[in-house]
Enzyme design. Structure first.
Site, PDB file in Angstrom:
ATOM      1  N   ASP A   1     -17.065 -20.006 -93.546  1.00 34.90           N
ATOM      2  CA  ASP A   1     -17.062 -19.327 -92.251  1.00 34.90           C
ATOM      3  C   ASP A   1     -17.325 -20.299 -91.109  1.00 34.90           C
ATOM      4  OD1 ASP A   1     -16.654 -16.829 -93.437  1.00 34.90           O
ATOM      5  OD2 ASP A   1     -18.801 -16.497 -93.694  1.00 34.90           O
TER       6      ASP A   1
ATOM      7  N   ARG B   1     -25.956 -16.400 -97.162  1.00 32.30           N
ATOM      8  CA  ARG B   1     -26.714 -16.143 -95.936  1.00 32.30           C
ATOM      9  C   ARG B   1     -27.517 -14.852 -96.037  1.00 32.30           C
ATOM     10  NH1 ARG B   1     -22.341 -16.434 -91.393  1.00 32.30           N
ATOM     11  NH2 ARG B   1     -24.131 -15.789 -90.120  1.00 32.30           N
TER      12      ARG B   1
ATOM     13  N   TYR C   1     -23.747 -24.011-103.356  1.00 32.53           N
ATOM     14  CA  TYR C   1     -24.100 -24.090-101.938  1.00 32.53           C
ATOM     15  C   TYR C   1     -25.515 -24.618-101.789  1.00 32.53           C
ATOM     16  CZ  TYR C   1     -20.119 -21.294-100.235  1.00 32.53           C
ATOM     17  OH  TYR C   1     -18.874 -20.844 -99.911  1.00 32.53           O
TER      18      TYR C   1
ATOM     19  N   ARG D   1     -13.208 -20.753 -99.176  1.00 32.14           N
ATOM     20  CA  ARG D   1     -13.168 -20.706 -97.715  1.00 32.14           C
ATOM     21  C   ARG D   1     -14.580 -20.602 -97.147  1.00 32.14           C
ATOM     22  NH1 ARG D   1      -8.752 -15.939 -97.346  1.00 32.14           N
ATOM     23  NH2 ARG D   1     -10.302 -15.091 -98.771  1.00 32.14           N
TER      24      ARG D   1
END
Length: 260
Positions: free
Chosen positions: A51, A196, A109, A49
Site C-alpha cells: 500500500d 497494520r 513483513y 502488492r
C-alpha cells in the site's frame, strides 16, 4: 526468457505498488526504468502488492523478455533509470514455471516502531511511533495467541479481495533495541491491511490498554469492528516472499541490515 529481480524501495513517495493511471506507483516507476533499459515495453508481476507508504526490502518480481543481457546487467543497467528511492538488488534467470506470486511459499513483513515521548523527525515516514511505554512480555503473550491457522476476518480490510480470510500465521517475533521495536511476521499469505491491523491490537496490549486475552476475543469475533484501529503504514516493510530452496531466490539483501 523469464527474469526474476529483487527490488527495494521507500514507499513514502508512491501510491502503493500497483500501477495506476496517474503513474505515481512503484510498479510504474520500475516498469518505466525496465522499459528504458530494454528499449521495449516490459510488464512485471510482483510477489505481493504493498500500500501507499509501505516500504519494500526484497520485493520479488518477474517478467518475460527476448532481450539478452548478462544477469548483473539487469541490476546495474536498470538502476541507472530508476529514481533514488528504488533499486534492483539482484537478478536471476528462471524457468517459465517460476511465478513471483504463485510460487511463493510464504511472505514476511517487519514493522519498525519508535517508542518516544515525542514524534520522530529524522525517521519520519520510515517508522511508526508510540508515546506510551510498551511491555515486551505482554506483546509476546498477545502475539502467541495469533500463531496458527485462523480466520483473520477481524484483521482484514473491507477492501480486501482475498478469496478466503483463513491464513496461517507462522511466526511473530518482537525485539527491542534502545528506543526502537522491531516486529517480524511470517505467514502463508496476508490479507489487506492485516499486519497494520495486527500491530494496532498488539500495541493496545503492550501499552496496557488491553489484556493479552482480548486478542483471542478479537480473533474469535471475526469482526473488524471489534479490533483496534489500523496502525500507520510508515514503519511497515515487506521483507519479501519465501520460495523452495531449489529456485535459488535470495531471501536476504543488504538493505535489511540498516533496520534495528
Amino acid at each position: 526468457m523469464r527474469v526474476a529481480l529483487g527490488v527495494s524501495y521507500r514507499g513514502g513517495s508512491y501510491n502503493g505498488w500497483q500501477s495506476q493511471p496517474n503513474g505515481r506507483t512503484v510498479q510504474d516507476a520500475l516498469e518505466k526504468g525496465l522499459s528504458a533499459f530494454a528499449a521495449r515495453p516490459v510488464r512485471t508481476v510482483c510477489a505481493g502488492r504493498t500500500d501507499a507508504g509501505v516500504h519494500g526490502i526484497n520485493q520479488v518480481i518477474h517478467f518475460d523478455t527476448d532481450v539478452e543481457r548478462e544477469p548483473f546487467s539487469w541490476v546495474r543497467g536498470v538502476n541507472r533509470y530508476l529514481p533514488p528511492d528504488i533499486a534492483i538488488q539482484w537478478s536471476r534467470f528462471t524457468g517459465e514455471d517460476f511465478h513471483a506470486r504463485n510460487s511463493a511459499r510464504g511472505r514476511r513483513y517487519a514493522y519498525l516502531l519508535l517508542e518516544s515521548a515525542v514524534r520522530p523527525a529524522i525517521e519520519s515516514g520510515q517508522c511508526g511511533w508510540i508515546f506510551r511505554p510498551l511491555q515486551q512480555d505482554a506483546l509476546e503473550a498477545a502475539a502467541a495467541r495469533l500463531i496458527g491457522e485462523h480466520d483473520f476476518s477481524s484483521f482484514r480490510s473491507s477492501e480486501c479481495q482475498a478469496a478466503s480470510p483463513i491464513k496461517t500465521l507462522r511466526e511473530i517475533t518482537v525485539q527491542r533495541r534502545g528506543v526502537y521495536w522491531r516486529f517480524e511476521f511470517e505467514a502463508s499469505a496476508f490479507l489487506h491491511h492485516m499486519v497494520r491491523n495486527l500491530m494496532g491490537c498488539l500495541l493496545a496490549v503492550g501499552s496496557g490498554t488491553r489484556s493479552p486475552d482480548w486478542v483471542s476475543d478479537v480473533l474469535a469475533a471475526r469482526d473488524r469492528k471489534v479490533a483496534a484501529p489500523t496502525f500507520a503504514p510508515d514503519g511497515l516493510y515487506f521483507l519479501g516472499p519465501t520460495y523452495d530452496a531449489e529456485l535459488d531466490i535470495p531471501r536476504r539483501v543488504a538493505a535489511l541490515d540498516w533496520l534495528p
